[in-house]
Design a protein around this motif. Structure first.
Motif, PDB file in Angstrom:
ATOM      1  N   ALA A   1     -51.337 109.513  34.990  1.00 45.75           N
ATOM      2  CA  ALA A   1     -51.000 108.870  36.261  1.00 45.75           C
ATOM      3  C   ALA A   1     -51.523 107.436  36.318  1.00 45.75           C
ATOM      4  O   ALA A   1     -50.862 106.539  36.864  1.00 45.75           O
ATOM      5  N   GLU A   2     -52.714 107.194  35.757  1.00 48.30           N
ATOM      6  CA  GLU A   2     -53.257 105.842  35.715  1.00 48.30           C
ATOM      7  C   GLU A   2     -52.426 104.966  34.791  1.00 48.30           C
ATOM      8  O   GLU A   2     -52.162 103.794  35.090  1.00 48.30           O
ATOM      9  N   LEU A   3     -51.974 105.532  33.690  1.00 44.83           N
ATOM     10  CA  LEU A   3     -51.126 104.798  32.762  1.00 44.83           C
ATOM     11  C   LEU A   3     -49.826 104.374  33.449  1.00 44.83           C
ATOM     12  O   LEU A   3     -49.355 103.243  33.280  1.00 44.83           O
ATOM     13  N   ASP A   4     -49.261 105.274  34.252  1.00 41.84           N
ATOM     14  CA  ASP A   4     -48.027 104.952  34.978  1.00 41.84           C
ATOM     15  C   ASP A   4     -48.240 103.807  35.959  1.00 41.84           C
ATOM     16  O   ASP A   4     -47.353 102.957  36.141  1.00 41.84           O
ATOM     17  N   LEU A   5     -49.393 103.779  36.604  1.00 42.45           N
ATOM     18  CA  LEU A   5     -49.687 102.699  37.545  1.00 42.45           C
ATOM     19  C   LEU A   5     -49.830 101.363  36.821  1.00 42.45           C
ATOM     20  O   LEU A   5     -49.344 100.333  37.293  1.00 42.45           O
ATOM     21  N   MET A   6     -50.482 101.378  35.654  1.00 42.42           N
ATOM     22  CA  MET A   6     -50.569 100.160  34.844  1.00 42.42           C
ATOM     23  C   MET A   6     -49.175  99.655  34.498  1.00 42.42           C
ATOM     24  O   MET A   6     -48.911  98.446  34.533  1.00 42.42           O
ATOM     25  N   ALA A   7     -48.302 100.579  34.151  1.00 41.94           N
ATOM     26  CA  ALA A   7     -46.934 100.208  33.810  1.00 41.94           C
ATOM     27  C   ALA A   7     -46.227  99.556  34.988  1.00 41.94           C
ATOM     28  O   ALA A   7     -45.554  98.527  34.840  1.00 41.94           O
ATOM     29  N   GLN A   8     -46.376 100.137  36.165  1.00 46.30           N
ATOM     30  CA  GLN A   8     -45.736  99.571  37.359  1.00 46.30           C
ATOM     31  C   GLN A   8     -46.232  98.167  37.634  1.00 46.30           C
ATOM     32  O   GLN A   8     -45.460  97.286  38.026  1.00 46.30           O
ATOM     33  N   MET A   9     -47.528  97.929  37.425  1.00 47.48           N
ATOM     34  CA  MET A   9     -48.095  96.606  37.660  1.00 47.48           C
ATOM     35  C   MET A   9     -47.493  95.555  36.734  1.00 47.48           C
ATOM     36  O   MET A   9     -47.486  94.362  37.055  1.00 47.48           O
TER      37      MET A   9
ATOM     38  N   GLY B   1     -54.765  89.113  15.777  1.00 49.14           N
ATOM     39  CA  GLY B   1     -55.189  88.879  17.151  1.00 49.14           C
ATOM     40  C   GLY B   1     -55.295  90.167  17.946  1.00 49.14           C
ATOM     41  O   GLY B   1     -55.016  91.267  17.452  1.00 49.14           O
ATOM     42  N   ASP B   2     -55.688  90.011  19.199  1.00 48.40           N
ATOM     43  CA  ASP B   2     -55.881  91.116  20.131  1.00 48.40           C
ATOM     44  C   ASP B   2     -54.538  91.488  20.762  1.00 48.40           C
ATOM     45  O   ASP B   2     -53.793  90.622  21.211  1.00 48.40           O
ATOM     46  N   MET B   3     -54.257  92.788  20.838  1.00 47.94           N
ATOM     47  CA  MET B   3     -52.956  93.220  21.346  1.00 47.94           C
ATOM     48  C   MET B   3     -52.783  92.981  22.847  1.00 47.94           C
ATOM     49  O   MET B   3     -51.660  93.037  23.354  1.00 47.94           O
ATOM     50  N   SER B   4     -53.860  92.707  23.552  1.00 48.77           N
ATOM     51  CA  SER B   4     -53.737  92.471  24.989  1.00 48.77           C
ATOM     52  C   SER B   4     -53.417  91.024  25.335  1.00 48.77           C
ATOM     53  O   SER B   4     -52.997  90.734  26.466  1.00 48.77           O
ATOM     54  N   THR B   5     -53.584  90.095  24.361  1.00 52.40           N
ATOM     55  CA  THR B   5     -53.380  88.675  24.669  1.00 52.40           C
ATOM     56  C   THR B   5     -52.535  87.925  23.646  1.00 52.40           C
ATOM     57  O   THR B   5     -51.940  86.897  23.975  1.00 52.40           O
ATOM     58  N   THR B   6     -52.487  88.391  22.407  1.00 50.58           N
ATOM     59  CA  THR B   6     -51.816  87.649  21.345  1.00 50.58           C
ATOM     60  C   THR B   6     -50.302  87.705  21.521  1.00 50.58           C
ATOM     61  O   THR B   6     -49.730  88.762  21.804  1.00 50.58           O
ATOM     62  N   VAL B   7     -49.649  86.560  21.315  1.00 51.96           N
ATOM     63  CA  VAL B   7     -48.202  86.461  21.470  1.00 51.96           C
ATOM     64  C   VAL B   7     -47.552  86.306  20.099  1.00 51.96           C
ATOM     65  O   VAL B   7     -47.964  85.463  19.294  1.00 51.96           O
TER      66      VAL B   7
ATOM     67  N   LEU C   1     -59.063  99.510  23.766  1.00 54.01           N
ATOM     68  CA  LEU C   1     -59.421  98.506  24.773  1.00 54.01           C
ATOM     69  C   LEU C   1     -60.336  99.186  25.784  1.00 54.01           C
ATOM     70  O   LEU C   1     -59.945 100.153  26.441  1.00 54.01           O
ATOM     71  N   LEU C   2     -61.548  98.695  25.923  1.00 52.62           N
ATOM     72  CA  LEU C   2     -62.594  99.442  26.611  1.00 52.62           C
ATOM     73  C   LEU C   2     -62.718  99.132  28.092  1.00 52.62           C
ATOM     74  O   LEU C   2     -63.569  99.711  28.779  1.00 52.62           O
ATOM     75  N   GLU C   3     -61.902  98.224  28.610  1.00 43.31           N
ATOM     76  CA  GLU C   3     -61.924  97.911  30.039  1.00 43.31           C
ATOM     77  C   GLU C   3     -60.529  98.123  30.616  1.00 43.31           C
ATOM     78  O   GLU C   3     -59.522  97.835  29.962  1.00 43.31           O
ATOM     79  N   GLN C   4     -60.483  98.572  31.860  1.00 49.84           N
ATOM     80  CA  GLN C   4     -59.193  98.798  32.509  1.00 49.84           C
ATOM     81  C   GLN C   4     -58.376  97.516  32.563  1.00 49.84           C
ATOM     82  O   GLN C   4     -57.156  97.527  32.335  1.00 49.84           O
ATOM     83  N   ALA C   5     -59.022  96.387  32.841  1.00 47.23           N
ATOM     84  CA  ALA C   5     -58.303  95.119  32.923  1.00 47.23           C
ATOM     85  C   ALA C   5     -57.641  94.768  31.594  1.00 47.23           C
ATOM     86  O   ALA C   5     -56.533  94.207  31.566  1.00 47.23           O
ATOM     87  N   GLU C   6     -58.300  95.093  30.477  1.00 42.14           N
ATOM     88  CA  GLU C   6     -57.706  94.824  29.159  1.00 42.14           C
ATOM     89  C   GLU C   6     -56.481  95.704  28.931  1.00 42.14           C
ATOM     90  O   GLU C   6     -55.482  95.261  28.341  1.00 42.14           O
ATOM     91  N   GLN C   7     -56.546  96.942  29.383  1.00 40.11           N
ATOM     92  CA  GLN C   7     -55.418  97.848  29.212  1.00 40.11           C
ATOM     93  C   GLN C   7     -54.220  97.406  30.064  1.00 40.11           C
ATOM     94  O   GLN C   7     -53.072  97.470  29.615  1.00 40.11           O
ATOM     95  N   VAL C   8     -54.486  96.943  31.283  1.00 40.91           N
ATOM     96  CA  VAL C   8     -53.422  96.389  32.121  1.00 40.91           C
ATOM     97  C   VAL C   8     -52.823  95.162  31.447  1.00 40.91           C
ATOM     98  O   VAL C   8     -51.594  94.978  31.419  1.00 40.91           O
ATOM     99  N   ALA C   9     -53.680  94.309  30.881  1.00 42.96           N
ATOM    100  CA  ALA C   9     -53.202  93.111  30.192  1.00 42.96           C
ATOM    101  C   ALA C   9     -52.327  93.479  28.998  1.00 42.96           C
ATOM    102  O   ALA C   9     -51.381  92.756  28.665  1.00 42.96           O
ATOM    103  N   CYS C  10     -52.608  94.601  28.354  1.00 41.84           N
ATOM    104  CA  CYS C  10     -51.806  95.059  27.230  1.00 41.84           C
ATOM    105  C   CYS C  10     -50.378  95.372  27.691  1.00 41.84           C
ATOM    106  O   CYS C  10     -49.397  95.012  27.019  1.00 41.84           O
ATOM    107  N   PHE C  11     -50.255  96.041  28.834  1.00 42.08           N
ATOM    108  CA  PHE C  11     -48.926  96.307  29.389  1.00 42.08           C
ATOM    109  C   PHE C  11     -48.198  94.994  29.681  1.00 42.08           C
ATOM    110  O   PHE C  11     -47.006  94.849  29.371  1.00 42.08           O
TER     111      PHE C  11
END
Length: 253
Positions: free
Chosen positions: A205-213, A92-98, A116-126
């Motif tokens: 810095a963007e990675l850190d913000l994803m983490a905070q979210m 499965g996909d690492m952004s959604t698979t449990v 993951l080619l979209e920012q939303a997918e990368q946030v979902a991965c976190f």
């Protein structure tokens, strides 16, 4: 091109390079040593486990490892090395698979979050990493630093590595934060073989913000797995994010 098309049978067959490249002891040893320490006696979940480059030696060190992997050919290569009981893998996909169970460590190595080619997918991965972790658990990401400082005005490509029989070249789309890595392999003749993979690059810095979210805090950042200082000239980083521990219960009198 979809990720399933990139990580096909040919890619899986050429991925393993025992004893050299990313499989060299001087590369793999410090990676596994650090992950053993970060697992802190618990279980680990690897996003995009591939052919088991890191997951297998980590399991051999006594850390129970589970993997999530999108590419079936990659998992088939892994299965030639270890069975399902030794190292279970969920397709499965690492952004959604449990994956079943709770973990003290989730990790992503070798720039894989950029697949993951979209920012939303990368946030979902976190957020997916946080979903799997126990309180106080860690999410570890190994990622390269975008080399846009090497791009002069009007130029869109950077040669990032050359050696005998190989040239690595990246082309950038700075508006979309996309980069395509081109891998040229050649011998003494005139023929060459090209492999390509698209990525979405992420600034620290963007990675850190994803983490905070996703509820994480940055615990540490180093330039490599051995703990070298991260500086403005570092080409990559290993960032460790941690969930807060369970809030303590006020003492009663």
């Amino acid at each position: 091109m979809r990720q399933e098309e990139i990580w096909d049978v040919e890619a899986a067959e050429s991925y393993d390079t025992p004893g050299r490249g990313m499989f060299a002891p001087e590369v793999l040893g410090p990676t596994v040593d650090r992950l053993v320490a970060l697992a802190d006696g618990g279980s680990a979940l690897e996003f995009a486990i591939g052919t088991g480059r890191v997951g297998i030696p980590l399991a051999e060190r006594g850390v129970p490892v589970t993997g999530i992997e999108l590419s079936r050919p990659m998992v088939e290569r892994l299965r030639a090395k270890v069975d399902e009981a030794t190292l279970p893998v969920i397709i499965g996909d690492m952004s959604t698979t449990v994956a079943p169970g709770d973990y003290t460590l989730v990790y992503l190595v070798f720039n894989t979050i950029s697949n993951l080619l979209e920012q939303a997918e990368q946030v979902a991965c976190f957020r997916n990493a946080a979903r799997h972790l126990t309180p106080g658990g860690r999410f570890v990401i190994e990622l390269w630093v975008p080399e846009l400082r090497k791009l002069p005005p009007g130029q869109q490509a950077v040669v990032w590595h050359t050696e005998a029989g190989y040239i690595g070249l990246d082309t950038y789309d700075v508006l979309r934060q996309h980069v395509v890595s081109h891998h040229f392999h050649f011998g003494e003749g005139k023929e060459a073989r090209l492999g390509r993979s698209p990525h979405r690059y992420i600034w620290p810095a963007e990675l850190d913000l994803m983490a905070q979210m996703a509820g994480f805090e940055l615990e540490s950042r180093h330039a490599d797995w051995s703990g070298a200082d991260f500086t403005a000239d570092s080409r990559s980083h290993v960032s460790v994010y941690r969930l807060p521990p369970t809030p303590s219960t006020p003492a009663t009198v």
